[in-house]
Design a protein around this motif. Structure first.
Motif, PDB file in Angstrom:
ATOM      1  N   GLY A 175       0.821  -1.210   0.000  1.00 25.39           N
ATOM      2  CA  GLY A 175       0.000   0.000   0.000  1.00 25.39           C
ATOM      3  C   GLY A 175       0.855   1.261   0.000  1.00 25.39           C
ATOM      4  O   GLY A 175       0.568   2.225  -0.730  1.00 25.39           O
ATOM      5  N   GLN A 176       1.925   1.262   0.784  1.00 27.35           N
ATOM      6  CA  GLN A 176       2.849   2.404   0.806  1.00 27.35           C
ATOM      7  C   GLN A 176       3.554   2.552  -0.542  1.00 27.35           C
ATOM      8  O   GLN A 176       3.766   3.661  -1.037  1.00 27.35           O
ATOM      9  CB  GLN A 176       3.894   2.213   1.914  1.00 27.35           C
ATOM     10  CG  GLN A 176       3.343   2.076   3.313  1.00 27.35           C
ATOM     11  CD  GLN A 176       2.892   3.397   3.915  1.00 27.35           C
ATOM     12  OE1 GLN A 176       2.931   4.435   3.269  1.00 27.35           O
ATOM     13  NE2 GLN A 176       2.452   3.348   5.160  1.00 27.35           N
ATOM     14  N   LEU A 177       3.894   1.423  -1.158  1.00 23.92           N
ATOM     15  CA  LEU A 177       4.665   1.447  -2.404  1.00 23.92           C
ATOM     16  C   LEU A 177       3.833   1.839  -3.626  1.00 23.92           C
ATOM     17  O   LEU A 177       4.402   2.095  -4.691  1.00 23.92           O
ATOM     18  CB  LEU A 177       5.309   0.069  -2.629  1.00 23.92           C
ATOM     19  CG  LEU A 177       6.470  -0.271  -1.683  1.00 23.92           C
ATOM     20  CD1 LEU A 177       6.780  -1.755  -1.729  1.00 23.92           C
ATOM     21  CD2 LEU A 177       7.706   0.554  -2.033  1.00 23.92           C
ATOM     22  N   GLN A 178       2.517   1.874  -3.483  1.00 30.55           N
ATOM     23  CA  GLN A 178       1.691   2.293  -4.621  1.00 30.55           C
ATOM     24  C   GLN A 178       2.053   3.696  -5.094  1.00 30.55           C
ATOM     25  O   GLN A 178       1.846   4.031  -6.263  1.00 30.55           O
ATOM     26  CB  GLN A 178       0.200   2.245  -4.241  1.00 30.55           C
ATOM     27  CG  GLN A 178      -0.346   0.846  -4.037  1.00 30.55           C
ATOM     28  CD  GLN A 178      -0.182  -0.052  -5.249  1.00 30.55           C
ATOM     29  OE1 GLN A 178      -0.408   0.361  -6.383  1.00 30.55           O
ATOM     30  NE2 GLN A 178       0.236  -1.287  -5.012  1.00 30.55           N
ATOM     31  N   ALA A 179       2.607   4.506  -4.191  1.00 30.04           N
ATOM     32  CA  ALA A 179       2.913   5.897  -4.534  1.00 30.04           C
ATOM     33  C   ALA A 179       4.247   6.065  -5.259  1.00 30.04           C
ATOM     34  O   ALA A 179       4.518   7.140  -5.789  1.00 30.04           O
ATOM     35  CB  ALA A 179       2.914   6.750  -3.257  1.00 30.04           C
ATOM     36  N   VAL A 180       5.074   5.015  -5.301  1.00 31.71           N
ATOM     37  CA  VAL A 180       6.371   5.144  -5.972  1.00 31.71           C
ATOM     38  C   VAL A 180       6.259   4.595  -7.396  1.00 31.71           C
ATOM     39  O   VAL A 180       5.377   3.781  -7.687  1.00 31.71           O
ATOM     40  CB  VAL A 180       7.501   4.431  -5.197  1.00 31.71           C
ATOM     41  CG1 VAL A 180       7.551   4.909  -3.749  1.00 31.71           C
ATOM     42  CG2 VAL A 180       7.354   2.919  -5.269  1.00 31.71           C
ATOM     43  N   PRO A 181       7.139   5.040  -8.299  1.00 29.82           N
ATOM     44  CA  PRO A 181       7.055   4.553  -9.686  1.00 29.82           C
ATOM     45  C   PRO A 181       7.283   3.043  -9.763  1.00 29.82           C
ATOM     46  O   PRO A 181       8.286   2.529  -9.258  1.00 29.82           O
ATOM     47  CB  PRO A 181       8.182   5.313 -10.397  1.00 29.82           C
ATOM     48  CG  PRO A 181       8.439   6.521  -9.548  1.00 29.82           C
ATOM     49  CD  PRO A 181       8.186   6.075  -8.142  1.00 29.82           C
ATOM     50  N   HIS A 182       6.351   2.338 -10.362  1.00 30.79           N
ATOM     51  CA  HIS A 182       6.501   0.894 -10.537  1.00 30.79           C
ATOM     52  C   HIS A 182       5.636   0.432 -11.697  1.00 30.79           C
ATOM     53  O   HIS A 182       4.732   1.143 -12.141  1.00 30.79           O
ATOM     54  CB  HIS A 182       6.139   0.130  -9.253  1.00 30.79           C
ATOM     55  CG  HIS A 182       4.691   0.197  -8.882  1.00 30.79           C
ATOM     56  ND1 HIS A 182       4.142   1.274  -8.214  1.00 30.79           N
ATOM     57  CD2 HIS A 182       3.663  -0.676  -9.099  1.00 30.79           C
ATOM     58  CE1 HIS A 182       2.857   1.057  -8.020  1.00 30.79           C
ATOM     59  NE2 HIS A 182       2.526  -0.112  -8.552  1.00 30.79           N
ATOM     60  N   ALA A 183       5.917  -0.746 -12.187  1.00 31.02           N
ATOM     61  CA  ALA A 183       5.124  -1.353 -13.259  1.00 31.02           C
ATOM     62  C   ALA A 183       5.078  -2.851 -13.017  1.00 31.02           C
ATOM     63  O   ALA A 183       6.088  -3.464 -12.646  1.00 31.02           O
ATOM     64  CB  ALA A 183       5.732  -1.060 -14.623  1.00 31.02           C
ATOM     65  N   ILE A 184       3.901  -3.421 -13.212  1.00 31.85           N
ATOM     66  CA  ILE A 184       3.701  -4.857 -13.027  1.00 31.85           C
ATOM     67  C   ILE A 184       3.349  -5.479 -14.373  1.00 31.85           C
ATOM     68  O   ILE A 184       2.589  -4.911 -15.152  1.00 31.85           O
ATOM     69  CB  ILE A 184       2.596  -5.118 -11.983  1.00 31.85           C
ATOM     70  CG1 ILE A 184       3.091  -4.699 -10.593  1.00 31.85           C
ATOM     71  CG2 ILE A 184       2.187  -6.602 -11.970  1.00 31.85           C
ATOM     72  CD1 ILE A 184       2.053  -4.773  -9.498  1.00 31.85           C
ATOM     73  N   ALA A 185       3.932  -6.632 -14.638  1.00 36.72           N
ATOM     74  CA  ALA A 185       3.670  -7.342 -15.893  1.00 36.72           C
ATOM     75  C   ALA A 185       3.632  -8.832 -15.594  1.00 36.72           C
ATOM     76  O   ALA A 185       4.003  -9.267 -14.505  1.00 36.72           O
ATOM     77  CB  ALA A 185       4.755  -7.030 -16.926  1.00 36.72           C
ATOM     78  N   GLN A 186       3.188  -9.611 -16.549  1.00 31.67           N
ATOM     79  CA  GLN A 186       3.131 -11.053 -16.329  1.00 31.67           C
ATOM     80  C   GLN A 186       3.371 -11.815 -17.618  1.00 31.67           C
ATOM     81  O   GLN A 186       3.347 -11.247 -18.708  1.00 31.67           O
ATOM     82  CB  GLN A 186       1.786 -11.447 -15.706  1.00 31.67           C
ATOM     83  CG  GLN A 186       0.578 -11.149 -16.560  1.00 31.67           C
ATOM     84  CD  GLN A 186      -0.729 -11.444 -15.814  1.00 31.67           C
ATOM     85  OE1 GLN A 186      -0.910 -11.041 -14.662  1.00 31.67           O
ATOM     86  NE2 GLN A 186      -1.642 -12.141 -16.455  1.00 31.67           N
ATOM     87  N   ALA A 187       3.627 -13.091 -17.453  1.00 27.89           N
ATOM     88  CA  ALA A 187       3.639 -14.027 -18.574  1.00 27.89           C
ATOM     89  C   ALA A 187       2.555 -15.051 -18.272  1.00 27.89           C
ATOM     90  O   ALA A 187       2.444 -15.546 -17.155  1.00 27.89           O
ATOM     91  CB  ALA A 187       4.995 -14.700 -18.717  1.00 27.89           C
ATOM     92  N   SER A 188       1.753 -15.336 -19.261  1.00 27.72           N
ATOM     93  CA  SER A 188       0.566 -16.160 -19.085  1.00 27.72           C
ATOM     94  C   SER A 188       0.919 -17.640 -18.951  1.00 27.72           C
ATOM     95  O   SER A 188       2.046 -18.070 -19.236  1.00 27.72           O
ATOM     96  CB  SER A 188      -0.363 -15.972 -20.280  1.00 27.72           C
ATOM     97  OG  SER A 188       0.230 -16.531 -21.445  1.00 27.72           O
ATOM     98  N   VAL A 189      -0.077 -18.421 -18.534  1.00 28.76           N
ATOM     99  CA  VAL A 189       0.090 -19.874 -18.469  1.00 28.76           C
ATOM    100  C   VAL A 189       0.461 -20.426 -19.849  1.00 28.76           C
ATOM    101  O   VAL A 189       1.332 -21.300 -19.964  1.00 28.76           O
ATOM    102  CB  VAL A 189      -1.192 -20.535 -17.928  1.00 28.76           C
ATOM    103  CG1 VAL A 189      -1.161 -22.046 -18.120  1.00 28.76           C
ATOM    104  CG2 VAL A 189      -1.372 -20.191 -16.457  1.00 28.76           C
ATOM    105  N   ALA A 190      -0.181 -19.913 -20.895  1.00 27.51           N
ATOM    106  CA  ALA A 190       0.132 -20.369 -22.259  1.00 27.51           C
ATOM    107  C   ALA A 190       1.595 -20.076 -22.608  1.00 27.51           C
ATOM    108  O   ALA A 190       2.271 -20.910 -23.228  1.00 27.51           O
ATOM    109  CB  ALA A 190      -0.800 -19.708 -23.270  1.00 27.51           C
ATOM    110  N   GLU A 191       2.092 -18.908 -22.201  1.00 27.60           N
ATOM    111  CA  GLU A 191       3.497 -18.561 -22.473  1.00 27.60           C
ATOM    112  C   GLU A 191       4.441 -19.428 -21.649  1.00 27.60           C
ATOM    113  O   GLU A 191       5.500 -19.850 -22.138  1.00 27.60           O
ATOM    114  CB  GLU A 191       3.725 -17.081 -22.195  1.00 27.60           C
ATOM    115  CG  GLU A 191       3.069 -16.191 -23.243  1.00 27.60           C
ATOM    116  CD  GLU A 191       3.095 -14.712 -22.891  1.00 27.60           C
ATOM    117  OE1 GLU A 191       3.225 -13.890 -23.818  1.00 27.60           O
ATOM    118  OE2 GLU A 191       2.962 -14.360 -21.694  1.00 27.60           O
ATOM    119  N   ILE A 192       4.075 -19.716 -20.403  1.00 26.62           N
ATOM    120  CA  ILE A 192       4.888 -20.604 -19.565  1.00 26.62           C
ATOM    121  C   ILE A 192       5.010 -21.976 -20.218  1.00 26.62           C
ATOM    122  O   ILE A 192       6.098 -22.550 -20.315  1.00 26.62           O
ATOM    123  CB  ILE A 192       4.271 -20.723 -18.158  1.00 26.62           C
ATOM    124  CG1 ILE A 192       4.378 -19.390 -17.403  1.00 26.62           C
ATOM    125  CG2 ILE A 192       4.953 -21.848 -17.358  1.00 26.62           C
ATOM    126  CD1 ILE A 192       3.547 -19.317 -16.140  1.00 26.62           C
TER     127      ILE A 192
END
Length: 197
Positions: free
Chosen positions: A54-71
């Motif tokens: 919750g505290q870190l929501q205010a700092v610059p960040h980006a979330i990404a993923q690789a799907s089950v199909a890609e795995i």
């Protein structure tokens, strides 16, 4: 001057769900008492992880993923690196010149920015710790959402990992589209289903 960015992934081991990565930048001017609490997300309690996320929501960040199909198509290691590259690229496009600190000992292939691998970085480099926490909380929330559609597998508790209860449910109910077919316990169930059909 290049900004420092940390990147980490979570979810390499589970039998179900995507692998999730986060890239995070902690501004040098940031002063907060909770910074001293940053650590490897795996050793923090769920309550502490959620509070820090919750505290870190205010700092610059980006979330990404690789799907089950890609795995299943690439293998889990390559998919993890793909998710990390996606997260780094998304955040670097916001920040400009960056130097990337990567948790582990494997560099991210085809990365357009300078990088440094750090074994145990999620416990020793604050921006990697922050990325670890954000990725873990995001993935856990995702598995909670999937649990609502597939409650028999207990994903709200095991987050897709191969707990005894999850393995028993997998054998009883079969695999879902969110299970990783390339992982041995899932593959065994799918092969059993195919033989029974």
């Amino acid at each position: 001057m290049a900004l420092l960015m940390g990147v980490d992934e979570v979810g390499r081991g589970p039998l179900a769900g995507p692998v999730v990565a986060c890239a995070c930048h902690l501004p040098p001017a940031l002063v907060a008492p909770w910074l001293a609490e940053l650590a490897d997300s795996k050793i923090l309690s769920p309550k502490t992880r959620k509070r820090l996320a919750g505290q870190l929501q205010a700092v610059p960040h980006a979330i990404a993923q690789a799907s089950v199909a890609e795995i299943d198509a690439l293998n889990i290691r390559a998919a993890s690196l793909l998710a990390m590259r996606r997260a780094v690229t998304a955040l670097a496009q916001q920040l400009g010149a960056v130097t990337v600190m990567v948790d582990g000992n494997v560099p991210i292939p085809d990365l357009a920015w300078p990088q440094q691998t750090v074994v145990g970085g999620d416990a020793s480099v604050p921006c990697i710790s922050a990325a670890s926490i954000l990725a873990k909380v995001h993935r856990d929330a995702l598995m909670q959402q999937l649990h609502a559609a597939y409650p028999q597998y207990g994903w709200q508790q095991n987050a897709g990992y191969g707990s005894a209860a999850h393995l028993a449910a997998l054998r009883q109910h079969g695999a879902t589209p969110h299970h990783r077919a390339s992982f041995a316990p899932v593959r065994a169930v799918l092969e059993g289903q195919a033989h029974a059909a």
